[in-house]
Design an enzyme around this catalytic site. Structure first.
Site, PDB file in Angstrom:
ATOM      1  N   TYR A  31      -1.759   0.540  10.578  1.00 55.22           N
ATOM      2  CA  TYR A  31      -1.701   0.082   9.190  1.00 55.22           C
ATOM      3  C   TYR A  31      -0.352   0.439   8.577  1.00 55.22           C
ATOM      4  CZ  TYR A  31      -3.465  -0.938   4.476  1.00 55.22           C
ATOM      5  OH  TYR A  31      -3.659  -1.466   3.212  1.00 55.22           O
TER       6      TYR A  31
ATOM      7  N   SER B 299       0.856  -1.179   0.000  1.00 49.27           N
ATOM      8  CA  SER B 299       0.000   0.000   0.000  1.00 49.27           C
ATOM      9  C   SER B 299       0.894   1.231   0.000  1.00 49.27           C
ATOM     10  CB  SER B 299      -0.884   0.018   1.251  1.00 49.27           C
ATOM     11  OG  SER B 299      -1.508   1.266   1.449  1.00 49.27           O
TER      12      SER B 299
END
Length: 259
Positions: free
Chosen positions: A157, A144
């Site tokens: 995250y 990501s």
């Protein structure tokens, strides 16, 4: 978005294991590869979704939790019995929560680390002997842009995806002598039915993530990039691909139009 294909006839001899296949980018990747002639093992926890996907695409459904050693071993045995695979595509992952570190939820952090980092490690570790033996193996990890730049409310995250990014780089260094190709695809804002909802737990909050963004990426957009990267001749390694919508110049720079 449709990227050019490379030697589709060669895809008839290609086999991929795709995790996270029950939804979003994983599901779209299974469809893209199957359409291109690949044999695909579609792996996720939700057997009902996998069965439907298998019926629609011809992919081989396999229900497994990649964080569980016994499930990973069973998957490896099934793929081995079916003739093996040359490509492992690690898409399973996700985010939970958007709390600051001061308000961090330990269970959310624990889940993100288990799925994004340990899950990727366990399935990669299991399949490495098969990929080495093939001689032209490929591992693709979907990370990501959260793996590249931290942002407020993204600490958990960020930490998981930074770790997965580092693991991908280490794997490339460790396995180059085995002619193993290691690719990282890092998407920015992607509209899928579940990612933001699973992270925030509320439909209204999830909708705000994409509000005013005219053209966020779709799961199909990212799947096309993944398919392109793993379909190139094996001597070509796209080490790292960052893919964002044009409206997102950086994690903190997103253009939203007034509604």
């Amino acid at each position: 978005m449709t990227l050019p294909s490379h030697n589709n006839s060669a895809a008839l001899n290609k086999t991929a294991v795709v995790t996270g296949a029950s939804t979003g980018i994983g599901e779209a990747t299974v469809r893209a590869l199957a359409d291109a002639g690949w044999k695909v093992f579609a792996v996720a926890r939700r057997a009902d979704r996998l069965q439907a996907l298998g019926t629609q695409t011809g992919a081989v459904p396999f229900a497994a939790d990649i964080t569980h050693d016994d499930d990973v071993a069973a998957l490896l045995a099934a793929v081995t019995e079916a003739g093996g695979a040359d490509t492992l595509i690690n898409i399973a992952g996700g985010a939970r929560g958007a709390d600051t570190i001061a308000n961090a939820d330990s269970e959310d952090w624990d889940w993100m680390y288990k799925v994004n980092v340990l899950g990727t490690m366990k399935i990669t570790r299991a399949f490495l002997p098969m990929l080495r033996e093939n001689g032209e193996g490929t591992v693709l990890n979907l990370t990501s842009t959260a793996a590249l730049a931290a942002y407020e409310g993204g600490g958990g995250y960020n930490a998981a995806k930074f770790a997965q990014h580092a693991m991908t780089n280490a794997l490339r260094l460790e396995e180059v002598g085995n002619n193993l190709r290691v690719i990282e695809v890092a998407p920015g804002l992607v509209y899928t039915e579940e990612f933001a909802l699973n992270r925030l737990g509320d439909k209204e909050a999830a909708a705000k993530v994409y509000a005013g963004v005219e053209k966020p990426l779709t799961a199909q957009d990212v799947a096309d990039v993944v398919k392109y990267a793993v379909s190139l001749p094996h001597h070509i390694n796209l080490d790292h691909i960052t893919v964002r919508p044009v409206a997102q110049a950086a994690n903190h720079k997103l253009i939203r139009k007034e509604g």
